[in-house]
Scaffold this active site. Structure first.
Site, PDB file in Angstrom:
ATOM      1  N   CYS A 214      14.890  16.933  49.505  1.00 32.42           N
ATOM      2  CA  CYS A 214      14.348  15.903  50.397  1.00 32.42           C
ATOM      3  C   CYS A 214      14.392  14.531  49.718  1.00 32.42           C
ATOM      4  CB  CYS A 214      12.913  16.226  50.757  1.00 32.42           C
ATOM      5  SG  CYS A 214      12.743  17.719  51.733  1.00 32.42           S
ATOM      6  N   CYS A 217      11.686  13.243  47.235  1.00 30.07           N
ATOM      7  CA  CYS A 217      11.503  14.054  46.028  1.00 30.07           C
ATOM      8  C   CYS A 217      12.793  14.207  45.231  1.00 30.07           C
ATOM      9  CB  CYS A 217      10.971  15.429  46.417  1.00 30.07           C
ATOM     10  SG  CYS A 217       9.468  15.337  47.390  1.00 30.07           S
ATOM     11  N   CYS A 240      11.159  24.410  44.185  1.00 31.42           N
ATOM     12  CA  CYS A 240      11.227  24.238  45.625  1.00 31.42           C
ATOM     13  C   CYS A 240      10.316  25.273  46.276  1.00 31.42           C
ATOM     14  CB  CYS A 240      12.667  24.469  46.053  1.00 31.42           C
ATOM     15  SG  CYS A 240      12.876  24.557  47.790  1.00 31.42           S
TER      16      CYS A 240
END
Ligand code: SF4
Length: 428
Positions: A214, A217, A240
């Site tokens: 993402c 991040c 994750c």
């Protein structure tokens, strides 16, 4: 969703055992097979109509998706549309779909009620990234993937030491099958495959994004930096939310205080557990098996397709399992109390005499003062619950060992002894 699979039709009576045997056979039969052959076997013979591919459409995803396109471009490919991706990633999804002819890419969205309730401002990633991953990745994926008999991952052996024994086929504790067609690929193989097939690069790869998740991040990495260093940089998070635990379930997020394994300079989630009385040899995975239990059930453990570890308690002899040490993906040396030093001798035997190169961890009463000595004996991981010891490790504030009476390995000489002994290795 699933159709009956002839290979496992009789497995209904004793599913796990027969399926385990099937997995052993599969890994043996297809050990030499390339990624396409492995995936074809899974999609056409093992789990026809009951197999899904999970892809992040990240930096390395094109290789697995190209293999999918060759086997069957209609296979379901699950993509977690977290709502937080780079626009470049969403564009890359479309590029790969078109270029590879993938017809069944399914975007999995988070539950809108969860977002409204837990992340109304969209900044949960900043305040609580584990929970953010949980509602945006773990839960949406769990809902869908649990409907399949198996799934395909892009994991490779070279990525982490824990994956050093990754096979092509794995059986989860709930009798589902994980398929890892790229298990044996090296980094060079990945790059060569991309070049050979002219696969498009993720648009951010050339800008230094070597591992892509993402947008909030993920950051670019410097030359020579670990590719994953750009994930959750500065956010005290390494994993994750969609990794699978070693019993096949999607792992729940873990708080930092629950992470007791100290390895490679940080506390991390521990996939291993201790042997329990009602465990069945041959069925367990990622379990440290006591020496006596292993010896009593040696054949079953050696035939098992699952990663297993060894636990050495005081009084147990490493020599008894010397010829099988390579079978273990991890060895746990037990230090039940501070005053019991027998674990040091066991650790040295494992490393120095038998040349074991895998993870060797200290478990039990692991305290600050012991760790430098344990390291000298070759121990490279520690299970630590003692709070001051955890703090010392986190701050890298352990004392160095400069004086000792019992040397280890070649080249160490205890204080006050004659230097010529250093040269001929008399203290080994
Ligand atoms: S990677 Fe970041 S933004 Fe994406 S789900 Fe996890 S915490 Fe949220």
């Amino acid at each position: 969703m699933a159709t009956a699979n002839p290979m496992f039709t009789v497995a209904e009576a004793k599913p796990d055992k027969l399926r385990s045997l099937g997995i052993i056979a599969l890994n043996g039969m297809f050990d030499e097979m390339d990624a396409e052959g492995v995936l074809r076997q899974a999609a056409e013979e093992l789990l026809p109509g009951d197999l899904a591919i999970v892809s992040s459409f990240g930096a390395d995803s094109a290789v697995l998706l190209h293999v999918v396109s060759k086997v069957n471009p209609d296979l379901p490919v699950l993509f977690l549309e977290t709502g937080k991706h780079f626009p470049e990633t969403l564009a890359y999804v479309e590029t790969l779909k078109q270029q590879l002819g993938l017809t069944n890419v399914l975007a999995l969205h988070p539950d809108s009620g969860d977002i409204e309730r837990f992340d109304p401002n969209g900044n949960l990633w900043e305040t609580d990234p584990d929970s953010c991953c949980h509602i945006r990745k773990t839960e949406p994926l769990e809902k869908v993937v649990s409907g399949y008999g198996g799934w395909v991952t892009g994991r490779k052996r070279f990525q982490t030491s824990d994956r050093g024994v990754l096979p092509h086929f794995e059986l989860t504790s709930d009798d589902r099958i994980k398929v890892n067609p790229l298990a044996y690929f090296t980094h060079a193989d990945i790059e060569a495959y991309k070049a050979e097939h002219g696969l498009p690069e993720h648009p951010l790869y050339a800008e230094g994004y070597k591992s892509i998740g993402c947008a909030p991040c993920t950051s670019a990495v410097a030359e020579g930096e670990d590719p994953r260093a750009g994930r959750w940089r500065g956010l005290n998070k390494q994993e994750c939310g969609i990794h699978f635990d070693f019993n096949g379930k999607i792992a729940a997020p873990m708080s930092q205080s629950e992470k007791t394994l100290f390895k490679d300079g940080e506390f991390k989630a521990d996939p291993w557990r201790a042997w329990a009385e009602d465990d069945v040899p041959g069925d367990v995975r990622y379990t440290h098996v006591p020496v006596t239990v292993f010896l009593e059930n040696r054949d079953a453990f050696l035939a098992s397709p699952h990663p297993i570890g060894l636990q050495v308690d005081p009084g147990e002899k490493v020599e008894d399992v010397a010829e099988d040490l390579d079978r273990f993906s991890s060895i746990a040396i037990n230090f039940p109390k501070f005053t019991d030093g027998r674990g040091y001798s066991s650790a040295r035997l494992v490393r120095e005499r038998y040349g074991y190169e895998g993870e060797m961890r200290a478990v039990g009463d692991v305290l600050t003062d012991q760790i430098p000595f344990m390291r000298r004996c070759g121990i490279n991981a520690f299970i630590v619950t003692h709070k001051p010891t955890r703090e010392a490790l986190e701050k890298d504030a352990l004392a160095a060992v400069s004086h000792y009476y019992q040397p280890v390995g070649l080249g160490e000489v205890p204080a006050g002894t004659r230097p010529f002994l250093r040269r001929n290795g008399s203290y080994t």
